[in-house]
Design a protein around this motif. Structure first.
Motif, PDB file in Angstrom:
ATOM      1  N   LEU B 112       0.814  -1.210   0.000  1.00 43.41           N
ATOM      2  CA  LEU B 112       0.000   0.000   0.000  1.00 43.41           C
ATOM      3  C   LEU B 112       0.850   1.264   0.000  1.00 43.41           C
ATOM      4  O   LEU B 112       0.530   2.235  -0.670  1.00 43.41           O
ATOM      5  CB  LEU B 112      -0.950   0.007   1.201  1.00 43.41           C
ATOM      6  CG  LEU B 112      -2.067  -1.038   1.161  1.00 43.41           C
ATOM      7  CD1 LEU B 112      -2.984  -0.878   2.354  1.00 43.41           C
ATOM      8  CD2 LEU B 112      -2.864  -0.928  -0.123  1.00 43.41           C
ATOM      9  N   SER B 113       1.956   1.226   0.748  1.00 43.50           N
ATOM     10  CA  SER B 113       2.820   2.411   0.770  1.00 43.50           C
ATOM     11  C   SER B 113       3.402   2.672  -0.602  1.00 43.50           C
ATOM     12  O   SER B 113       3.712   3.802  -0.954  1.00 43.50           O
ATOM     13  CB  SER B 113       3.975   2.236   1.753  1.00 43.50           C
ATOM     14  OG  SER B 113       3.482   2.067   3.029  1.00 43.50           O
ATOM     15  N   TRP B 116       0.137   3.985  -2.801  1.00 43.64           N
ATOM     16  CA  TRP B 116      -0.283   5.316  -2.363  1.00 43.64           C
ATOM     17  C   TRP B 116       0.771   5.883  -1.421  1.00 43.64           C
ATOM     18  O   TRP B 116       0.720   5.625  -0.214  1.00 43.64           O
ATOM     19  CB  TRP B 116      -1.630   5.230  -1.647  1.00 43.64           C
ATOM     20  CG  TRP B 116      -2.743   4.837  -2.537  1.00 43.64           C
ATOM     21  CD1 TRP B 116      -3.125   5.429  -3.696  1.00 43.64           C
ATOM     22  CD2 TRP B 116      -3.658   3.744  -2.336  1.00 43.64           C
ATOM     23  NE1 TRP B 116      -4.201   4.772  -4.229  1.00 43.64           N
ATOM     24  CE2 TRP B 116      -4.557   3.755  -3.422  1.00 43.64           C
ATOM     25  CE3 TRP B 116      -3.799   2.779  -1.346  1.00 43.64           C
ATOM     26  CZ2 TRP B 116      -5.578   2.826  -3.549  1.00 43.64           C
ATOM     27  CZ3 TRP B 116      -4.816   1.854  -1.460  1.00 43.64           C
ATOM     28  CH2 TRP B 116      -5.689   1.880  -2.562  1.00 43.64           C
ATOM     29  N   PRO B 117       1.709   6.635  -1.929  1.00 43.02           N
ATOM     30  CA  PRO B 117       2.752   7.169  -1.050  1.00 43.02           C
ATOM     31  C   PRO B 117       2.168   8.074   0.028  1.00 43.02           C
ATOM     32  O   PRO B 117       1.090   8.647  -0.158  1.00 43.02           O
ATOM     33  CB  PRO B 117       3.651   7.952  -2.016  1.00 43.02           C
ATOM     34  CG  PRO B 117       2.849   8.158  -3.234  1.00 43.02           C
ATOM     35  CD  PRO B 117       1.854   7.064  -3.310  1.00 43.02           C
ATOM     36  N   PRO B 118       2.876   8.190   1.147  1.00 41.68           N
ATOM     37  CA  PRO B 118       2.320   8.947   2.278  1.00 41.68           C
ATOM     38  C   PRO B 118       2.180  10.437   1.975  1.00 41.68           C
ATOM     39  O   PRO B 118       2.888  10.970   1.125  1.00 41.68           O
ATOM     40  CB  PRO B 118       3.350   8.737   3.376  1.00 41.68           C
ATOM     41  CG  PRO B 118       4.609   8.429   2.658  1.00 41.68           C
ATOM     42  CD  PRO B 118       4.205   7.662   1.452  1.00 41.68           C
ATOM     43  N   MET B 119       1.252  11.055   2.647  1.00 36.69           N
ATOM     44  CA  MET B 119       1.102  12.510   2.548  1.00 36.69           C
ATOM     45  C   MET B 119       0.610  13.040   3.878  1.00 36.69           C
ATOM     46  O   MET B 119       0.040  12.305   4.670  1.00 36.69           O
ATOM     47  CB  MET B 119       0.122  12.872   1.443  1.00 36.69           C
ATOM     48  CG  MET B 119      -1.289  12.370   1.673  1.00 36.69           C
ATOM     49  SD  MET B 119      -2.432  12.991   0.457  1.00 36.69           S
ATOM     50  CE  MET B 119      -2.835  14.575   1.139  1.00 36.69           C
TER      51      MET B 119
END
Lengths: 350, 350
Positions: B112-113, B116-119
């Motif tokens: 998942l990381s 969808w990279p973190p924000m």
């Protein structure tokens, strides 16, 4: 040869029909939550939402991992270095109420938060700690410790009795839970645990010279750590995933708005919130403090006491040790007992 | 013998998978640190714990590799009946469906990381959590030890309150300030505000405090003498709380505050909030708060834009509560902060 016999025979001797159910139940739960999220969020197709989701998801895992590892290392060291009958002997010598009382205060000696709790509790039971005392410790240690007291006092600077109340209510709640569990266990041991037989007999480590050497002991401990880490992390990850889904889709005001005017609803609503958000016991007081202008202190106490004892993340991890019906019973008991003691405390103080 | 060797190899596979995951976590933490993404996940005071986790995961992972590659000699093996439970779980693990779902779960954070990279948390999440405009509510409610049910000047539907929160003199001051703010909106804002500021400077403010709010009163005295009160990164929460606690005294002062733009449907036209998320441990407990503002510039704000607003503080009604309202006359875009969150100042009040 003896060892390989034990390994290949044991599972056949005790077939576990329960196991396939678990992995099916969990994805189902996840699916339901996902559907809920999609229904609640008009922006579900938005990548921003899902990027926030992974951030919260990984954040919860990163935050829980140190404490989980701590719990696992502690449990493996206890496993290898503490005598197999340590707690069993203690349980024989001490009267049961004294043991439960000791377990309730155990958090002061050994403060473990809820993420690292399960491996330790399981190990204590394998060493012969009676389930009533183990459950008491499991509920008590995440709250009844100096760290949580300090953080609660910081979160409520103008109401120091809030921190005292959290401790007092938690103390009486865990004593009640311990007492009820000891009655249940007295009747039937199998009600509580998934593999009761593995707790009953004394575990027999090989007593030969090679085993007693430190490198072998450490290898044994590392072996346990790896297995327990995998087993617990599966459940932790699942719990974190569902918690993160709630975090990104559940409007907190829903609970606050719905519970106006009715104290019973307010207690129930806040305990549900505590369950779903699965906050750390050291930081949930700050969230509770942000509700102070809207909600009564008694229900805030319920939030603060219920959350660390039972939340989404820990429920899933509990499933590696306890039977589902026991977890359900524990949840129901807490739902009744926590608001009761919280209300009594508030009516005494104010 | 066959069964024995196959069980051995499956155990090896388990160990290697476990090692793979442990090393994966440690790599992930190293990557997060190198890319300076850590502030997105955990508060600085928890960072050392997470970095320690990377180290422990690495050591434990290497140990698993070692154990998989160099099997224990049969007569030295760590056989004890304490592993029965793990053996059973492993059997369940070997069951293809359950092992598959468990493996996917364990890999989920990595997959998942990647997708969808973190924000940083944005106004979408802020809307769910509810932005706090009056954080001092948690201080005011219980200072006089008054009753269970906190309300904001009788504004919330709760009926069982015993005492008004605001003193009569204060409430007249509020009305005055509100009148002023209304006249500001209709008339020339700059002139009115300078008059107001003059009046505020000549009036000797008294910051009433009790033992719990003394530290905020001290901060208020420091802030009051400043030409422009800047809400700093380090004491973001503390300054906003102080301003809110003594908003009658601070009405008319110039405030400068950086943050992201938050807007929702409940707000009157032209209003927005300049807000930040404050974090205790991880993003799960991050809660947004800021100052409600009214835009008197030509700058069109949009949600999640990072701005620095400067203007005159007044008091206004928002969702039946008296809150601070900043009449922003200078607004400029600023680059998004490297660390999007603010943290409680641990040195505050000591």
């Amino acid at each position: 040869m003896i060892s390989s016999n034990i390994r290949s025979d044991d599972p056949a001797a005790h077939p576990s029909p329960r196991l396939p159910q678990l992995p099916l139940l969990l994805p189902l739960l996840l699916l339901l939550t996902l559907v809920g999220v999609l229904a609640a969020q008009p922006l579900a197709s938005n990548t921003e939402l899902w990027r926030t989701f992974t951030t919260v998801f990984v954040s919860i895992l990163l935050e829980a991992m140190p404490f989980l590892l701590l719990g696992i290392i502690l449990s493996s060291l206890v496993h290898v270095f503490i005598a197999p009958d340590f707690f069993r002997n203690m349980a024989v010598k001490w009267p049961r109420p004294a043991l439960v009382l000791f377990a309730a205060l155990g958090g002061i000696l050994l403060p473990i938060c809820e993420c690292g709790m399960i491996p330790v509790v399981r190990k204590f039971m394998q060493k012969g700690l009676p389930p009533s005392a183990a459950v008491t410790y499991m509920c008590a240690a995440p709250i009844l410790n100096p760290i949580v007291y300090a953080s609660t006092a910081t979160a409520f600077p103008s109401a120091p009795w809030m921190a005292v109340g959290r401790m007092a209510v938690a103390f009486f709640v865990v004593l009640t839970i311990g007492w009820i569990v000891s009655i249940i266990v007295h009747r039937s041991h199998t009600f509580l645990l998934i593999h009761p037989e593995s707790y009953r007999k004394t575990s027999t480590h090989p007593k030969n010279q090679t085993y007693l050497q430190l490198p072998n002991k450490l290898r044994h401990a590392a072996d346990h750590m790896g297995k327990e880490w995998m087993e617990t992390t599966v459940y932790l990850t699942f719990g974190a995933c569902i918690t993160a889904l709630f975090q990104i889709s559940f409007p907190r005001s829903l609970i606050v708005d719905a519970s106006w005017m009715n104290p019973a609803l307010e207690h129930a609503g806040l305990m549900t919130l505590a369950y779903l958000l699965s906050l750390c016991s050291t930081s949930d007081a700050f969230i509770a403090a942000s509700f102070t202008s809207m909600l009564a202190p008694a229900s805030l106490l319920s939030f603060l006491v219920f959350g660390p004892m039972m939340d989404l993340k820990t429920t899933l991890m509990m499933m590696t040790v306890f039977r589902k019906r026991f977890i359900l019973l524990l949840a129901c008991l807490l739902l009744l007992v926590v608001p009761l003691f919280a209300t009594i405390f508030i009516s005494i103080v104010l | 013998m066959n069964a024995n060797s196959s069980s051995l190899s499956s155990e090896r596979k388990m160990k290697l998978f476990c090692a793979f995951l442990l090393l994966g976590w440690s790599m992930m933490i190293v990557y997060i640190t190198k890319q300076q993404l850590m502030p997105l996940y955990v508060a600085p005071r928890m960072e050392w714990l997470v970095k320690g986790t990377a180290l422990v995961c690495y050591i434990l992972g290497m140990f698993q590799v070692y154990m998989a590659v160099v099997p224990a000699k049969p007569n030295h093996s760590s056989a004890c009946n304490c592993t029965t439970m793990e053996t059973k779980h492993k059997r369940g693990f070997a069951n293809s469906l359950s092992s598959c779902s468990a493996a996917i779960t364990l890999l989920l954070p990595f997959i998942l990381s990647y997708i969808w990279p973190p924000m940083p948390l944005s106004s979408q999440t802020a809307a769910l959590k509810g932005v706090q405009y009056a954080p001092s509510a948690s201080l005011k409610q219980w200072t006089s030890g008054q009753s269970s049910s906190p309300t904001d000047a009788g504004s919330s539907p709760k009926s069982d309150s015993t005492g008004p929160v605001y003193e009569p003199s204060n409430s007249s001051a509020q009305q005055e300030a509100e009148k002023e703010s209304r006249s500001n909106k209709s008339g020339q804002p700059s002139q009115a505000s300078s008059e107001q500021q003059f009046a505020a400077n000549t009036r000797a403010p008294i910051f009433e405090a009790d033992e719990f709010t003394q530290i905020y009163a001290d901060l208020a005295k420091q802030l009051y003498n400043k030409e422009v009160i800047v809400v700093t990164e380090k004491q973001y929460m503390e300054i906003i709380l102080t301003l809110d606690l003594y908003k009658e005294q601070f009405a008319g002062k110039r405030i400068r505050i950086p943050g992201f733009v938050y807007q929702d449907k409940e707000m009157e036209k032209g209003r927005f909030a300049i807000a930040r998320f404050s974090m205790q441990c991880c993003t799960a407990d991050a809660s947004p708060f800021g100052i409600l503002s009214v835009n008197q510039t030509k700058h069109n704000v949009k949600a999640d834009e990072w701005v620095e607003g400067e203007g005159v503080l007044t008091i206004a009604k928002h969702e039946n509560n008296q809150v601070m309202l900043l009449e922003v006359d200078t607004l400029r875009s600023i680059p998004a902060k490297e660390d999007p969150y603010v943290y409680p100042d641990l040195d505050f009040g000591s």
